[in-house]
Design an enzyme around this catalytic site. Structure first.
Site, mmCIF file in Angstrom:
data_model
loop_
_atom_site.group_PDB
_atom_site.id
_atom_site.type_symbol
_atom_site.label_atom_id
_atom_site.label_comp_id
_atom_site.label_asym_id
_atom_site.label_seq_id
_atom_site.Cartn_x
_atom_site.Cartn_y
_atom_site.Cartn_z
ATOM 1 N N LYS A 28 8.656 -9.036 -5.677
ATOM 2 C CA LYS A 28 8.178 -8.260 -4.545
ATOM 3 C C LYS A 28 7.150 -9.095 -3.817
ATOM 4 C CE LYS A 28 4.755 -6.149 -4.105
ATOM 5 N NZ LYS A 28 3.372 -6.404 -3.503
ATOM 6 N N THR A 44 0.250 -12.015 -2.614
ATOM 7 C CA THR A 44 0.485 -10.659 -3.097
ATOM 8 C C THR A 44 1.939 -10.537 -3.410
ATOM 9 O OG1 THR A 44 -0.163 -8.391 -2.952
ATOM 10 C CG2 THR A 44 0.969 -9.132 -1.135
ATOM 11 N N THR A 76 -3.453 4.147 5.518
ATOM 12 C CA THR A 76 -3.229 5.460 6.115
ATOM 13 C C THR A 76 -1.791 5.652 6.560
ATOM 14 O OG1 THR A 76 -3.957 4.597 8.261
ATOM 15 C CG2 THR A 76 -5.601 5.690 6.889
ATOM 16 N N ASN A 125 -0.658 -3.744 9.107
ATOM 17 C CA ASN A 125 -1.914 -4.017 8.411
ATOM 18 C C ASN A 125 -3.126 -3.329 9.033
ATOM 19 O OD1 ASN A 125 -1.551 -6.039 6.058
ATOM 20 N ND2 ASN A 125 -0.136 -6.734 7.640
ATOM 21 N N THR A 155 5.984 -2.625 -2.419
ATOM 22 C CA THR A 155 4.912 -1.986 -1.641
ATOM 23 C C THR A 155 5.365 -1.913 -0.181
ATOM 24 O OG1 THR A 155 3.767 -4.139 -1.548
ATOM 25 C CG2 THR A 155 3.012 -2.550 -3.191
ATOM 26 N N GLU A 186 5.732 -9.067 6.252
ATOM 27 C CA GLU A 186 5.472 -7.833 6.997
ATOM 28 C C GLU A 186 5.734 -8.022 8.491
ATOM 29 O OE1 GLU A 186 2.161 -5.919 3.989
ATOM 30 O OE2 GLU A 186 1.507 -7.194 5.639
#
Length: 411
Positions: free
Chosen positions: A187, A198, A411, A406, A161, A284
């Protein structure tokens, strides 16, 4: 006579890890249209019913695919295939989401000509959106056709992702004179917080091992690896680690009484630990991997609680990002991680540099400590001097980029 124990691990590490290296496995990843361009549907297939085990997220809003997979494994502890899609979590989708997960399982089983309960499914991505089932079903026809021993890289790509890279590990050892291989892909980048996050992990092996023994091993290893990482303190709805063992290596059945069990356990632990560390490093927006070692703890539980508290502290994470040797934040996190801690015996090290001894600061060179925090891997060590237990946790720094990613995830 030299009685020093060898420091060499009882296994070999593969330079080019492949989830299909263990005997009996094929894989593939394709683009079916859930994402705009990137691969978003993957499959692992075993040529025989494989002993299976899994661990799942502790989030109360557990996604429908996890419930379907638990049901599948619960029938006989065997799987022949595992399907994963990315870009859509199929979470918080109610009865329709559950029906979509079942339909994915049924269609995969039909395409492969196997019982439905020998198929596992999982999804990862945006929460609260229904799966585009027409695209999924079309993709299943494609991915089941192209699965091969060379499909390892496409599968590793299809499960991602917000990850910036694929995550792979592989080891092998000799058991009963047979070569036993263990391989894994994973992942995970955000919402990484024990217990499970996640993140998805897939491990294959050709070892002969009973499903119950495999499940017990996975539980133990998860506590030492995947449950010792954190990125942002959020616990996802979809996380899972699944293991499939084909048994095609031909060794005698493995269990803790087997004389070479420690070899297998060490190799299995290596694969899971490496995947966990790669997930933590790819948090991230992260620029550094943080490794926190706690030694001299009165119990293993205390060691784990403190290690996770320190590596999960937003203040520690931002200090590492800024290369600010603010050891007070480390002690603060250790203190709320275990309120019964005796502060007067705690030592803290940044890499090789002692910054605290007996709970009070010592003289050190500030620039040298800051340089430790600029390394790609930042090592923080706490010695509690209160026992013999130790634990290690992994995380990453907290950066401006994490907020940017985040703030606009959908979007």
């Amino acid at each position: 006579m030299n009685t020093q124990l060898s420091i060499q691990p009882p296994f070999e590490v593969a330079e080019d890890p492949k989830i299909t290296s263990p005997l009996g496995f094929t894989a593939a990843g394709v683009h079916c249209g859930i994402k705009r361009k990137r691969k978003d549907l993957g499959i692992i297939i075993c040529s025989v019913p494989a002993a299976a085990a899994a661990v799942y997220t502790t989030n109360a809003f557990q996604a429908p695919p996890l419930k379907v997979t638990q049901e599948s494994i619960g029938v006989e502890g065997k799987l022949r295939a595992f399907v994963v899609n990315s870009g859509n979590a199929n979470a918080c989708t109610g009865q329709r989401g559950l029906q979509d997960a079942y339909q994915t399982r049924e269609e995969t089983a039909s395409l492969l000509g196997i019982p439905a309960h020998q198929v596992g499914v999982v999804s990862t991505g945006v929460i609260g959106e229904y799966l585009p089932m027409e695209k999924m079903l079309s993709g299943l026809k494609q991915v089941t056709k192209v699965a091969s021993a060379d499909g390892d890289s496409s599968f590793a790509e299809a499960i991602l992702t917000t990850d910036t890279c694929t995550k792979k590990a592989e080891a092998q050892c000799e058991i009963d004179g047979k070569t036993v291989k263990i391989a894994g892909v994973a992942k995970g980048s955000g919402m990484i917080e024990p217990n499970m996050a996640t993140m998805l992990g897939f491990v294959t092996t050709d070892a002969v091992i009973d499903p119950n023994q495999l499940q017990s091993l996975l539980w133990q290893t998860t506590d030492e690896t995947f449950n010792m990482i954190t990125v942002d303190g959020d616990c996802s709805t979809n996380d899972m680690v699944v293991v499939m063992a084909s048994g095609l290596a031909g060794n005698q059945p493995l269990n803790p009484q087997h004389p070479e069990w420690p070899k297998f356990r060490a190799a299995f632990g290596y694969v899971c630990r490496e995947l966990a560390k790669q997930i933590a490093r790819d948090g991230e927006g992260a620029t550094r991997l943080i490794e926190v070692k706690v030694e001299g703890a009165p119990t293993l539980e205390v060691a784990r609680k403190i290690a996770k508290a320190v590596v999960g502290s937003s203040l520690v994470k931002t200090a590492v990002f800024g290369a600010d040797a603010n050891w007070g934040r480390i002690l603060c996190a250790a203190g709320y991680g275990e309120p019964m801690l005796f502060p007067d015996t705690v030592d803290v090290y940044l890499g090789p540099i002692a910054v605290v001894k007996g709970g009070v600061p010592v003289v050190y060179e500030e620039e040298a400590a800051s340089e430790v925090l600029r390394q790609e891997k930042v090592e923080i060590r706490l010695h509690l001097n209160q026992g013999e237990h130790a634990a290690t946790a992994w995380g990453c720094d907290l950066t401006y980029e994490y907020v940017k990613i985040n703030a606009s995830y959908r979007t």
